[in-house]
Design a protein around this motif. Sequence first.
Motif, PDB file in Angstrom:
ATOM      1  N   ILE A 106       0.798  -1.006   0.138  1.00 22.51           N
ATOM      2  CA  ILE A 106       0.092  -0.130   0.028  1.00 22.51           C
ATOM      3  C   ILE A 106       0.911   1.258  -0.005  1.00 22.51           C
TER       4      ILE A 106
ATOM      5  N   GLU B  15      -7.773  -1.329  -5.495  1.00 20.17           N
ATOM      6  CA  GLU B  15      -7.354  -0.507  -4.062  1.00 20.17           C
ATOM      7  C   GLU B  15      -6.822   0.917  -4.794  1.00 20.17           C
ATOM      8  N   LYS B  16      -6.223   0.621  -5.546  1.00 16.10           N
ATOM      9  CA  LYS B  16      -5.718   2.282  -6.295  1.00 16.10           C
ATOM     10  C   LYS B  16      -7.067   3.211  -6.752  1.00 16.10           C
TER      11      LYS B  16
ATOM     12  N   ASP C  49      -2.354   5.531  -2.519  1.00 19.05           N
ATOM     13  CA  ASP C  49      -3.296   4.590  -1.924  1.00 19.05           C
ATOM     14  C   ASP C  49      -4.370   5.015  -0.960  1.00 19.05           C
TER      15      ASP C  49
ATOM     16  N   SER D  36      -9.213   3.840  -4.012  1.00 16.97           N
ATOM     17  CA  SER D  36      -8.883   5.251  -3.081  1.00 16.97           C
ATOM     18  C   SER D  36      -9.252   6.652  -3.898  1.00 16.97           C
TER      19      SER D  36
ATOM     20  N   LEU E 146       2.587   4.165  -8.061  1.00 14.07           N
ATOM     21  CA  LEU E 146       1.405   3.725  -8.052  1.00 14.07           C
ATOM     22  C   LEU E 146       1.005   2.098  -8.555  1.00 14.07           C
TER      23      LEU E 146
END
Length: 776
Positions: A421, A720-721, A426, A724, A647
Amino acid sequence: AEEKAAEEVVDAVSGSYASERFEFKEGSYALSAKEDADYSNAHFKAAPPKKKKKKGGTTVVTMPRAADAADVAPVAAQAEELVEVGTQSVQSWEFKAEVTGELDTHDWRLFLTKDEGVKVSLWHDIPLFTSRDPVRCNFVCEIPKFSRKKYEIATKEAGNPIKQDEKKGVLREFKRGDLQFNYGCLPRTWEDPNTPHPDTGFNGDDDPIDVCEIGLKPITTGSIRPVKVLGVLAMIDDDETDWKLVCIDAEDPWADEVNDIDDVDRVFPGMLYTIREWFRLYKVPDGKPENKFALDERFMNAAYAMDIIYETHASWAALMKGDIEPKKLDLKHRASMIETGPGAGMMGEVALAVDGFQRITDERTKSQELAADEAKAEMEALPEFQPNQWRRMSMAPQMNGPEDTLEYRIQQTTKKDEKAISLWHDVSLRAPDLPGMQDMELYNFVCEIPKWTRKKFEIATDEPANPIKQDSKKGKLREFKRGDLAFNYGCFPQTWEDPTHVHPDTGYKGDNDPLDVCEIGMLQLPTGSVTAVKVLGVLAMVDDGETDWKVVAISATDKWAEKINTIADLESALPGTLHAIREWFRLYKVPDGCPENIFALDELFMDTTYATSVIKDCYEAWQKLVDGKAGEDAAVAALTRNRRASLQGAGEGKTPPLRGDLSGLEALSEGVEPTGTVVVLEASSTTDEDHASVTIPVANMMVKQGYTVDVLYYSDEMIEKVFSVCYNTTACVCLIPEADRSKTLNGMITQIGAMGVKSGESAEAVIALLQETLEG
């Protein structure tokens, strides 16, 4: 301003008598940690009290009471009658501060006077106990937290004023750094230098017993505060027993949470370690060895501490009555009591002071034996990592490489599958609502350097997945030589101070890093933790020709948070805190031979509205950075590519595009104010046909409801990116192909459920939820 009386200089409730600042025509005298005349923000400077000139060059400052006379009349009457001298609150006494000599000279003294100029000894004339049930003690503050000048009660001078200690003709300051607690003593106590203590084997140090008050509020020099006793540490200094009591201001919002020494370790992890290590090391910069501690270096409990207080109180009473002949001191110990005059009027019979409290025998008391036998065997250590408010993301830190080496890294990962993470990219900028705080605008604060520490940890912005590392210079790990930080230090995720943009209010470009944050709450936050904070203001520091904003914030769950909503609130509730922050950043490079830092905007802390605009600017700059649109010259372009690589979490190749095809997407009608923002997610594998027949119609359905819409791609690896990025929006519609439904949808539902966010199975259901939210 000269005509106005200082506000809140005497508070009948809190017992504080000292004003925030005194201004005299002869110069400025700061009776606290505020070491220079400009410590206070110009907008929140306390008005000076009325003053008059007396003969002999002495300036007398009158301290009026802030409370109504009716509220304190019964207490004041009791104080005047002095019915019970041994146990007496001083909060209703009208003191005057009498300052002689110039600040930062050997002649400077701070006296207290009462009635018609009668000097009050802070050692002998202030009662030890302010109440019997519950037992509370009067604490005399000598050195405020966030400061380092070694002020102390002059035990050898009549009237016992406060002076700055000296050695070999040089005024003393702690080279170790600023104190992280208020430091002083308990009146009417004395550590007997004639008799060794049975638990330490060393005689007393011939002084009143020392106190470390751990509350959040800086207490001014000479102030008297009621405190709750929590424990004690037995330091051995130059072969003398030098007890260090641990107490907390009885009116601190955190006071109800702690009643004994174990509570301090549980509620304020890291505090006891900080106190012990400070006293262990504070003489080392002077070339002396480390101090030692008795009782296996343990902090003894409150019952044991009370026994030590009773012992030192009885020793003081015996000293005053002449039953003990001091070894190092002469009868000037008693002179202040006599000169208070008439002695019996203020002091009464010394026996009253110990009546009902003295229970000292030749043998150790039961509480001492129990505390010595049952105290923890192991030394307190720094707290284990706790993810705090970002538990919703279920993070688990991984420590890679040996600590205190260039290879050491702290990498946050997902707890379930240990995916890396990025604490920069994130974690969302905006924090989720907390119970009872839905009306607050909260932000996620990433802690890099915990308060009470000095190792310079920071997010590695140029490494894949952005772990936290200890910064280095010329191959050496960096520590702040200025001393320990008085606040938790870190940054806001998803922000970037653009090095190509000159801010119109500072005249300098950004510093090429995430936006820095100083979290001023009570708790020490672990490195790598994420905490929801409330923004209070911002300071514009200029460092090496770059704008380096310092946002001031407080944890949303801190017990002081409900009292502090603005910079003005902070200056009022915790005077001296802003000064400590600004002076730390001004001077922290000086020990390395660098000049002082400077500040824009007249060195003022700007308000919450201004701070929010800075955050918004830095968030928009971050968005351009990750989209590849930041900067024009080659150097910045190369930097952008390196930072965007994190990223992916791999650092190689090009970051996959996030934004999808927007052709066919309708726009809001001209002049219509958008209700909110909705993100439509579609799998990166979506066919053109499905995009045209499903994605765009769903997006347009949202547009017709008054929302601006964006379309983003996602994949399992990027979920998850993307999640966010979506976090700041009003809603998110995720279009999932039937074949991928089970795997990806379950992951999304897990994330959503962990955050307590409502979800719907269809676009229509999402719209219904939006309308329900708006109506509520």
